[in-house]
Design an enzyme around this catalytic site. Structure first.
Site, PDB file in Angstrom:
ATOM      1  N   HIS A 136      -7.210  34.438 -70.783  1.00 47.29           N
ATOM      2  CA  HIS A 136      -5.864  34.785 -70.276  1.00 47.29           C
ATOM      3  C   HIS A 136      -4.852  33.719 -70.684  1.00 47.29           C
ATOM      4  O   HIS A 136      -3.729  34.041 -71.072  1.00 47.29           O
ATOM      5  CB  HIS A 136      -5.854  34.816 -68.733  1.00 47.29           C
ATOM      6  N   GLN A 158      -8.702  51.433 -60.858  1.00 47.12           N
ATOM      7  CA  GLN A 158      -9.523  51.392 -62.071  1.00 47.12           C
ATOM      8  C   GLN A 158     -10.974  51.010 -61.782  1.00 47.12           C
ATOM      9  O   GLN A 158     -11.774  50.873 -62.695  1.00 47.12           O
ATOM     10  CB  GLN A 158      -8.916  50.469 -63.121  1.00 47.12           C
ATOM     11  N   ASP A 193     -11.854  43.621 -74.050  1.00 46.41           N
ATOM     12  CA  ASP A 193     -11.770  45.007 -73.579  1.00 46.41           C
ATOM     13  C   ASP A 193     -11.164  45.839 -74.716  1.00 46.41           C
ATOM     14  O   ASP A 193     -10.028  46.282 -74.628  1.00 46.41           O
ATOM     15  CB  ASP A 193     -10.914  45.073 -72.320  1.00 46.41           C
TER      16      ASP A 193
HETATM   17  O1  PAF Z   1      -7.754  43.816 -68.330  1.00 48.40           O
HETATM   18  C1  PAF Z   1      -7.352  43.736 -67.163  1.00 48.40           C
HETATM   19  O2  PAF Z   1      -7.344  42.675 -66.540  1.00 48.40           O
HETATM   20  C2  PAF Z   1      -6.864  44.994 -66.468  1.00 48.40           C
HETATM   21  O3  PAF Z   1      -7.594  46.105 -66.858  1.00 48.40           O
HETATM   22  C3  PAF Z   1      -5.353  45.248 -66.629  1.00 48.40           C
HETATM   23  C4  PAF Z   1      -4.990  45.504 -68.067  1.00 48.40           C
HETATM   24  C5  PAF Z   1      -4.578  44.049 -66.105  1.00 48.40           C
HETATM   25  C6  PAF Z   1      -4.927  46.475 -65.825  1.00 48.40           C
HETATM   26  O4  PAF Z   1      -5.216  46.317 -64.471  1.00 48.40           O
END
Ligand code: PAF
Length: 279
Positions: free
Chosen positions: A36, A60, A151
């Site tokens: 990140h 999600q 991802d």
């Molecule tokens: O990759 C993530 O952390 C999540 O899937 C995201 C893109 C912030 C959406 O909640």
């Protein structure tokens, strides 16, 4: 450091900065790791205003235990962002701010990108991701948004969404631990022994890459399954090889196509995913 939680605060900050384009956004669910931080540094270098959103999106998660166990470390996250630059704006909305009408998920036509792999094994997951990302894009109105390649399927889906909303999506290669394990917020739930063992996931991907030209896809998949079966603590969710442009899984190669291997493994109830370009 500007930290906004409501739409009114966000609008106020946006109005103060409307002269300073472009705006970059790094959407996150918090528990920030080096992957990140690289995205945030990149966004900060490339934009006049940088937003980082921290929101654990309930829609999600197809598994309630996974949502309940999702790590959270908001104060540490804020310190890490501040250390990159105190002018980065952090958006930490409540569930009600993101979902004012209740946590309803929209249905998206995603050109089949959401069907294989994560989509098959986590029903509804990508509609939840697309719903929250669309909401964040609409609220924040970035010019550019940044996502990691770990991802990869999510990256392709948000790129499609970005295209339809006039927002560029940039990606950054997966950042790995020293032993090769892809960095993920979920890694902090692994015991030191499992974290060490989990290097097997990366080794398996590397092995597949090295053997890609000399083996058929069926052979590669069979051998990957066999190799993983040797480690009792790891349960394989899937190992697939897919065409890179549309993510459709394949059992044979065609000339001129780019392929990528995708893997999901569950260890001590913690789900780890990774992927690697093969050719
Ligand atoms: O990759 C993530 O952390 C999540 O899937 C995201 C893109 C912030 C959406 O909640």
């Amino acid at each position: 450091m500007p930290k906004v939680t409501t739409i009114a605060e966000l609008r106020h900050y946006q109005l103060q900065n409307h002269m300073h384009r472009s705006w970059g956004l790094v959407p996150t669910m918090g528990s920030l790791h080096e992957g990140h931080l690289q995205l945030i540094k990149q966004a900060f270098q490339e934009n006049k205003v940088t937003f980082v959103s921290i929101f654990v999106n309930p829609t999600q998660f197809d598994n309630k235990a996974d949502l309940d166990n999702y790590p959270s470390s908001i104060n540490k996250d804020l310190q890490k962002i501040q250390a990159i630059d105190p002018n980065i704006c952090v958006f930490v909305p409540s569930v009600e701010t993101i979902y004012p009408d209740g946590a309803a998920v929209k249905k998206y036509a995603l050109q089949g990108l959401d069907k294989p792999m994560e989509g098959r094994h986590r029903p509804g997951h990508f509609d939840g991701v697309a719903t929250v990302v669309e909401r964040l894009f609409t609220l924040i109105q970035p010019d550019v948004a940044y996502f990691g390649q770990k991802d990869f399927q999510q990256l392709q889906i948000v790129s499609l969404l970005g295209q339809s909303m006039g927002i560029q999506v940039f990606s950054f290669p997966t950042i790995r631990e020293q032993n090769g394990l892809a960095m993920s917020s979920r890694n902090r739930r692994l015991s030191p022994e499992r974290r060490e063992e989990a290097k097997l996931i990366y080794e398996l991907l590397q092995w597949t890459k090295s053997n890609f030209s000399s083996h058929t896809i069926v052979e590669l998949k069979e051998m990957a399954v066999q190799k993983l079966a040797k480690t009792q603590d790891f349960e394989l969710d899937y190992f697939e090889i897919a065409t890179e442009h549309n993510l459709q899984t394949v059992d044979s190669k065609k000339d001129g196509m780019s392929y990528r291997a995708f893997i999901a493994v569950v260890v001590d109830d913690i789900r780890l995913i990774d992927n690697m370009s093969l050719n």
